[in-house]
Design a protein around this motif. Structure first.
Motif, PDB file in Angstrom:
ATOM      1  N   PHE A  79       0.845  -1.198   0.000  1.00  0.00           N
ATOM      2  CA  PHE A  79       0.000   0.000   0.000  1.00  0.00           C
ATOM      3  C   PHE A  79       0.879   1.246   0.000  1.00  0.00           C
ATOM      4  O   PHE A  79       2.048   1.182   0.381  1.00  0.00           O
ATOM      5  CB  PHE A  79      -0.917  -0.031   1.221  1.00  0.00           C
ATOM      6  N   PRO A  80       0.307   2.404  -0.416  1.00  0.00           N
ATOM      7  CA  PRO A  80       1.140   3.608  -0.574  1.00  0.00           C
ATOM      8  C   PRO A  80       1.868   4.059   0.700  1.00  0.00           C
ATOM      9  O   PRO A  80       1.346   3.945   1.801  1.00  0.00           O
ATOM     10  CB  PRO A  80       0.126   4.661  -1.009  1.00  0.00           C
ATOM     11  N   LEU A  81       3.052   4.588   0.464  1.00  0.00           N
ATOM     12  CA  LEU A  81       3.877   5.194   1.515  1.00  0.00           C
ATOM     13  C   LEU A  81       3.209   6.434   2.101  1.00  0.00           C
ATOM     14  O   LEU A  81       3.372   6.757   3.266  1.00  0.00           O
ATOM     15  CB  LEU A  81       5.219   5.590   0.891  1.00  0.00           C
ATOM     16  N   PHE A  82       2.461   7.138   1.241  1.00  0.00           N
ATOM     17  CA  PHE A  82       1.863   8.411   1.659  1.00  0.00           C
ATOM     18  C   PHE A  82       0.380   8.246   2.009  1.00  0.00           C
ATOM     19  O   PHE A  82      -0.333   7.490   1.356  1.00  0.00           O
ATOM     20  CB  PHE A  82       1.971   9.439   0.531  1.00  0.00           C
ATOM     21  N   ILE A  83      -0.033   8.983   3.017  1.00  0.00           N
ATOM     22  CA  ILE A  83      -1.440   8.970   3.413  1.00  0.00           C
ATOM     23  C   ILE A  83      -1.965  10.404   3.351  1.00  0.00           C
ATOM     24  O   ILE A  83      -1.385  11.293   3.974  1.00  0.00           O
ATOM     25  CB  ILE A  83      -1.597   8.415   4.850  1.00  0.00           C
ATOM     26  N   PRO A  84      -3.049  10.639   2.593  1.00  0.00           N
ATOM     27  CA  PRO A  84      -3.599  11.992   2.548  1.00  0.00           C
ATOM     28  C   PRO A  84      -4.039  12.421   3.949  1.00  0.00           C
ATOM     29  O   PRO A  84      -4.565  11.611   4.710  1.00  0.00           O
ATOM     30  CB  PRO A  84      -4.816  11.855   1.623  1.00  0.00           C
ATOM     31  N   VAL A 104       5.822  15.114   7.183  1.00  0.00           N
ATOM     32  CA  VAL A 104       4.795  15.598   6.259  1.00  0.00           C
ATOM     33  C   VAL A 104       5.418  16.099   4.961  1.00  0.00           C
ATOM     34  O   VAL A 104       6.329  16.931   4.969  1.00  0.00           O
ATOM     35  CB  VAL A 104       3.977  16.749   6.888  1.00  0.00           C
ATOM     36  N   VAL A 105       4.935  15.548   3.838  1.00  0.00           N
ATOM     37  CA  VAL A 105       5.360  16.005   2.520  1.00  0.00           C
ATOM     38  C   VAL A 105       4.434  17.144   2.102  1.00  0.00           C
ATOM     39  O   VAL A 105       3.210  16.985   2.097  1.00  0.00           O
ATOM     40  CB  VAL A 105       5.268  14.867   1.475  1.00  0.00           C
ATOM     41  N   LEU A 128       0.729  15.354   2.489  1.00  0.00           N
ATOM     42  CA  LEU A 128       0.742  13.897   2.617  1.00  0.00           C
ATOM     43  C   LEU A 128       1.556  13.508   3.840  1.00  0.00           C
ATOM     44  O   LEU A 128       2.653  14.024   4.054  1.00  0.00           O
ATOM     45  CB  LEU A 128       1.364  13.264   1.371  1.00  0.00           C
ATOM     46  N   VAL A 129       1.005  12.583   4.623  1.00  0.00           N
ATOM     47  CA  VAL A 129       1.719  12.086   5.787  1.00  0.00           C
ATOM     48  C   VAL A 129       2.507  10.848   5.368  1.00  0.00           C
ATOM     49  O   VAL A 129       1.971   9.982   4.677  1.00  0.00           O
ATOM     50  CB  VAL A 129       0.710  11.713   6.895  1.00  0.00           C
ATOM     51  N   VAL A 130       3.779  10.778   5.722  1.00  0.00           N
ATOM     52  CA  VAL A 130       4.534   9.549   5.482  1.00  0.00           C
ATOM     53  C   VAL A 130       4.037   8.530   6.506  1.00  0.00           C
ATOM     54  O   VAL A 130       4.030   8.824   7.702  1.00  0.00           O
ATOM     55  CB  VAL A 130       6.046   9.781   5.632  1.00  0.00           C
ATOM     56  N   ARG A 131       3.603   7.361   6.042  1.00  0.00           N
ATOM     57  CA  ARG A 131       2.884   6.432   6.934  1.00  0.00           C
ATOM     58  C   ARG A 131       3.653   6.131   8.218  1.00  0.00           C
ATOM     59  O   ARG A 131       4.805   5.688   8.159  1.00  0.00           O
ATOM     60  CB  ARG A 131       2.594   5.104   6.201  1.00  0.00           C
ATOM     61  N   ILE A 137      -4.978   3.913   5.348  1.00  0.00           N
ATOM     62  CA  ILE A 137      -4.858   3.755   3.892  1.00  0.00           C
ATOM     63  C   ILE A 137      -5.270   2.336   3.476  1.00  0.00           C
ATOM     64  O   ILE A 137      -5.882   2.143   2.421  1.00  0.00           O
ATOM     65  CB  ILE A 137      -3.427   4.116   3.403  1.00  0.00           C
TER      66      ILE A 137
ATOM     67  N   VAL B  44      -4.195   8.082  -3.047  1.00  0.00           N
ATOM     68  CA  VAL B  44      -3.044   8.985  -3.104  1.00  0.00           C
ATOM     69  C   VAL B  44      -2.635   9.127  -4.568  1.00  0.00           C
ATOM     70  O   VAL B  44      -2.257   8.150  -5.198  1.00  0.00           O
ATOM     71  CB  VAL B  44      -1.845   8.420  -2.310  1.00  0.00           C
ATOM     72  N   CYS B  47      -0.035   6.959  -6.683  1.00  0.00           N
ATOM     73  CA  CYS B  47       0.469   5.789  -5.964  1.00  0.00           C
ATOM     74  C   CYS B  47      -0.491   4.623  -6.133  1.00  0.00           C
ATOM     75  O   CYS B  47      -1.696   4.809  -6.147  1.00  0.00           O
ATOM     76  CB  CYS B  47       0.633   6.090  -4.473  1.00  0.00           C
ATOM     77  N   MET B  48       0.063   3.419  -6.269  1.00  0.00           N
ATOM     78  CA  MET B  48      -0.800   2.267  -6.495  1.00  0.00           C
ATOM     79  C   MET B  48      -0.853   1.357  -5.279  1.00  0.00           C
ATOM     80  O   MET B  48       0.030   1.362  -4.433  1.00  0.00           O
ATOM     81  CB  MET B  48      -0.337   1.467  -7.717  1.00  0.00           C
ATOM     82  N   VAL B 104       9.012  16.376  -1.133  1.00  0.00           N
ATOM     83  CA  VAL B 104       9.846  17.005  -0.114  1.00  0.00           C
ATOM     84  C   VAL B 104       9.135  17.051   1.237  1.00  0.00           C
ATOM     85  O   VAL B 104       8.013  17.545   1.334  1.00  0.00           O
ATOM     86  CB  VAL B 104      10.227  18.448  -0.531  1.00  0.00           C
ATOM     87  N   VAL B 105       9.798  16.512   2.252  1.00  0.00           N
ATOM     88  CA  VAL B 105       9.289  16.582   3.621  1.00  0.00           C
ATOM     89  C   VAL B 105       9.795  17.873   4.245  1.00  0.00           C
ATOM     90  O   VAL B 105      11.005  18.119   4.258  1.00  0.00           O
ATOM     91  CB  VAL B 105       9.772  15.381   4.460  1.00  0.00           C
ATOM     92  N   HIS B 107       8.002  19.250   7.270  1.00  0.00           N
ATOM     93  CA  HIS B 107       7.521  19.363   8.653  1.00  0.00           C
ATOM     94  C   HIS B 107       7.555  18.004   9.332  1.00  0.00           C
ATOM     95  O   HIS B 107       7.488  16.976   8.668  1.00  0.00           O
ATOM     96  CB  HIS B 107       6.088  19.910   8.683  1.00  0.00           C
ATOM     97  N   GLU B 177       5.119   6.430  -6.498  1.00  0.00           N
ATOM     98  CA  GLU B 177       5.923   5.528  -5.682  1.00  0.00           C
ATOM     99  C   GLU B 177       6.033   4.199  -6.422  1.00  0.00           C
ATOM    100  O   GLU B 177       5.052   3.732  -6.995  1.00  0.00           O
ATOM    101  CB  GLU B 177       5.258   5.277  -4.323  1.00  0.00           C
TER     102      GLU B 177
END
Lengths: 513, 513
Positions: A79-84, A104-105, A128-131, A137, B44, B47-48, B104-105, B107, B177
């Motif tokens: 599943f994606p690395l990023f979470i809205p 946070v991206v 986007l939050v890095v999980r 998600i 996201v 992202c898949m 880019v992160v 925060h 990703e």
């Protein structure tokens, strides 16, 4: 360290780890990692580099667990690395639990900065939050996949990296990025989900015992130690050699909380509609920290053979070119024979170290990396048809000449002996340092920390316990935590040491990592 | 599709993929993925979600490659997900190549927003780039690990997720990703590094041929297709069924560029000091896109057996409870026998599908997922001692009764036949659609794209080539790219179709993914 539980080894101090466990346990831990080339700090604050020897351990942990997960019907997915951010907000307790440590991206490109260098550009509409974990998600996918009771259970596992921003980090134990597996399952009934929660906890216990050689206590976490959003959280707790507790794995019964937040609804067998019941469970690269602190000694890393990237290292010894060829040939034949021997889930892993460095240095290199068996082979061993065997669970200087054929035949058995020996030693140690305590003064004394010592006193305390957040402050003042309420206990009357309230449940208290 | 290279199959159209490849290749691709449960778009952007059947493919790709990497002396390690901006800036071409697609992160926590919701808080002093590739962060470790020629070579591989922000994404082929492996090695001499670069390219070719059943052309990339920061980039190029090219793997000779940027210096054997010579090489989840587009047909996914998560599915057929028990027992015995058969790097993978759904629907479920062999077992087969075998590389309706024992014995052999057949079919197709062209008008006609067709014309064109960025515009206008300069060519005189300059080197041109 008490003498009767951890035999001190007569080590050549110049080669061994400095400081010793007794001198400075925290620094000893860092030095063991460094000398074994397991990992190192990276230029990125709080993130580690896992070096090949350390990653080899992780690969073995992965393979061992993955085999068990698949045998119990779980399938891997990604599943994606990023979470809205909007997803993350859906479960109130969850977001509260993780908001303070989220990377946070906010931008999706870099641009030249006036005056040189680069700066973030193209700001995202939604950050986007890095999980830090993937419940939200994965919940979104489950909501799509699950329509009917026929689609249940869904049994998914993910091997992934996660990020939880840490201010004070420590290799393997607490890092901003770490590697882990996270299981996520959905079920038609609460009972099935509870059963899954306990099944995975049992699997973690079994893995800790059989692969890691670490005895653990299975139990339920108290209310304030629960996973944010879970109904019940269970853990396995291990005692390290400084008598602190380390939580080595968790399994959560989430009820319908995330199913409600993510809209995981299904048509029941009876034609109605219900939210699914979900679980999640995980272990991480923290397990490597647990391994190090459970078994290693003042000579360096000690590895349980089931997880060692290499079981046997062969050290050829010779003084001239004529001997060299003869000895190497013999070593290669021995290597081939050993590689045919079944051990654990595969075969005996052997390596010949023929690097051109001093014998003593080379021996210590492998001692510090925790290779279970070292074989020295010189011309005399060859002529006598023996191999000189040193075991990592015995003092570094100890060597036994064993007839060649006998050693090959017994290699896997010896590895099994070492594996069991490490477990037994750790269990004896834990039992020797666990105490039932029903009196507050005794409790305080047990956990009293003297400034002139580098290690905490005490160990595990089993005490009557009432789950009441009002006692947290008193515990915090003592720097003691509630580890878990062991699952295998019989109801026994007592009074909580902090609230004075009567109870029939007991909990393990300890200083912890 | 030309009739002589891709036999059309008489399929029940209602069950098959809609649209067909001829009708709309791009949409057919999406539908094959959807119907096979390989992956799906996530909430996201870009992202898949890789579903279990798709991830099973990736696990098999990983295991196959990992075994080869290790057999050639490489070790896995893990480096941070985040790269400090200052590191990223060190190599000018590199940063230029990736700056436009970096997440880019900025925060490290979330805080309540006045009026509800959350917002990023605690801005970082230095922004962190989510790795689009790891040369710079791995270079920092190499600089620490490498002091002397004795420390070389360093042969590292990493399995990881990377992020490159994409505006137009397509499952597996181009996602923000993706999962990949990136090899990074350092050597004492340019020759050794060049040798490594070519060794890994050869391994990718071998993997494509033996595991993926995809014929590929090994070649060097032209200057404007080089990896940002590399001296030479090599790739393997495959032809998809719409005759477009897909770059399936790359291997880079980086020279001393990153060693200089990262300070990877070592003491030479002769006592001097030099920068190390480095390489990097990688393949990604894109390979799954290549698999899909090389072999699948209008009935859905077709998998080369070496990578199929399941080789055989057994479909029990019965009309009543008495038959049910008898048939299932027989199927279970057959399953156990098949599981004992060696195939590829392991054993035959079998599954019984006893779900309570219509037979036709169940059959098509497995056809669309590309399971190489389907066995139907009903009471009559059981009585006759036969199994009804359907091969995924034959028309969906074709079934052959094979005596039970014979099938068990031949199962691995049949899988081998399917594997070879897929490779041969793809090779015939590529050859039939590759042409030597020395005339610009023929070239333009070959790549002419008619608006009323959903597929490009042409295929691969092998043409005389001079590496001159001045020709890029003319190629862009035709939507054609230079794929590579094949490595196995003999010098042959010709004139570049675009610059008119004389040359002895030829290149493959194609429309590409």
């Amino acid at each position: 360290m008490t003498k009767d539980t951890l035999p001190s080894k007569p080590a050549k101090r110049s080669n061994a780890i400095s400081p010793t466990r007794m001198e400075d346990y925290a620094e000893w831990y860092q030095q063991v990692i460094k000398e074994a080339d397991l990992a190192e700090n990276s230029p990125v604050r709080g993130c580690m580099v896992i070096r090949p020897w350390g990653y080899g351990l992780w690969e073995n942990i992965q393979q061992g667990l993955d085999r068990i997960f698949k045998a119990t019907g779980h399938k891997n997915a990604y599943f994606p690395l990023f979470i809205p951010l909007s997803f993350f907000e859906k479960e109130a307790e969850h977001v509260e639990g993780f908001a303070k440590e989220c990377a946070v991206v906010t931008h999706r490109r870099l641009e030249a900065k006036p005056g040189g260098g680069l700066m973030p550009a193209a700001e995202l509409e939604e950050p986007l939050v890095v999980r830090p974990t993937s419940e939200t998600i994965i919940g979104a996918s489950f909501a799509k996949w699950i329509q009917s009771y026929r689609d249940l259970p869904v049994l998914i596992n993910q091997w992934a990296n996660v990020v939880r921003w840490e201010m004070r980090t420590r290799l393997f134990l607490r890092t901003t990025e770490f590697l882990w597996q996270e299981g996520h399952t959905a079920h038609a009934t609460a009972d099935e989900a509870r059963e899954e929660t306990m099944r995975m906890l049992d699997i973690y216990e079994r893995f800790a015992h059989e692969y890691m050689a670490i005895p653990v206590i299975k139990g339920e976490k108290c209310s304030w130690e629960r996973f944010p959003g879970a109904v019940n959280t269970y853990s396995i707790e291990a005692m390290m050699q400084d008598r602190r507790a380390l939580q080595a794995g968790t399994s959560h019964f989430i009820g319908q909380n995330f199913a409600r937040a993510s809209g995981i609804r299904f048509q029941t067998k009876e034609g109605g509609e219900d939210h699914a019941w979900t679980t999640s469970w995980g272990v991480s690269t923290r397990l490597i920290g647990a391994l190090i602190m459970s078994h290693s000694d003042d000579d360096g890393l000690v590895l349980p053979p089931r997880l060692a990237p290499r079981h046997v290292v062969i050290l050829p010894i010779y003084r001239n070119d004529a001997d060299r060829e003869r000895v190497l040939q013999y070593c290669r034949a021995l290597e081939a024979e050993l590689r045919d021997q079944p051990y654990g889930d595969g075969r005996v892993q052997v390596e010949i170290d023929d690097r051109d460095i001093r014998g003593g240095e080379k021996t210590w290199y492998h001692v510090k990396r925790g290779v279970p068996l070292r074989l020295e082979i010189g011309p005399r061993d060859l002529d006598a048809g023996v191999v000189s065997v040193s075991r990592r669970d015995r003092p570094a200087g100890e060597r036994n000449a064993v007839p060649h054929a006998e050693f090959v035949e017994r290699a896997a058995e010896i590895l099994g002996e070492i594996q069991r020996g490490l477990f037994d030693r750790a269990l004896v140690f834990r039992n020797a340092n666990t105490r039932e305590i029903v009196d507050r003064a005794v409790f305080d004394e047990w956990f009293h920390y003297r400034d002139d010592e580098k290690q905490p006193h005490g160990g595990f305390a089993l005490c009557p316990f009432v789950d009441d957040p009002a006692i947290v402050d008193a515990l915090t003042a003592l720097k003691v935590t509630v580890r878990c309420l062991p699952l295998d206990q019989q109801p026994r009357s007592g009074r909580c040491l902090f609230s004075g309230k009567p109870t029939k449940r007991w909990a393990i208290f300890a200083k912890a990592y």
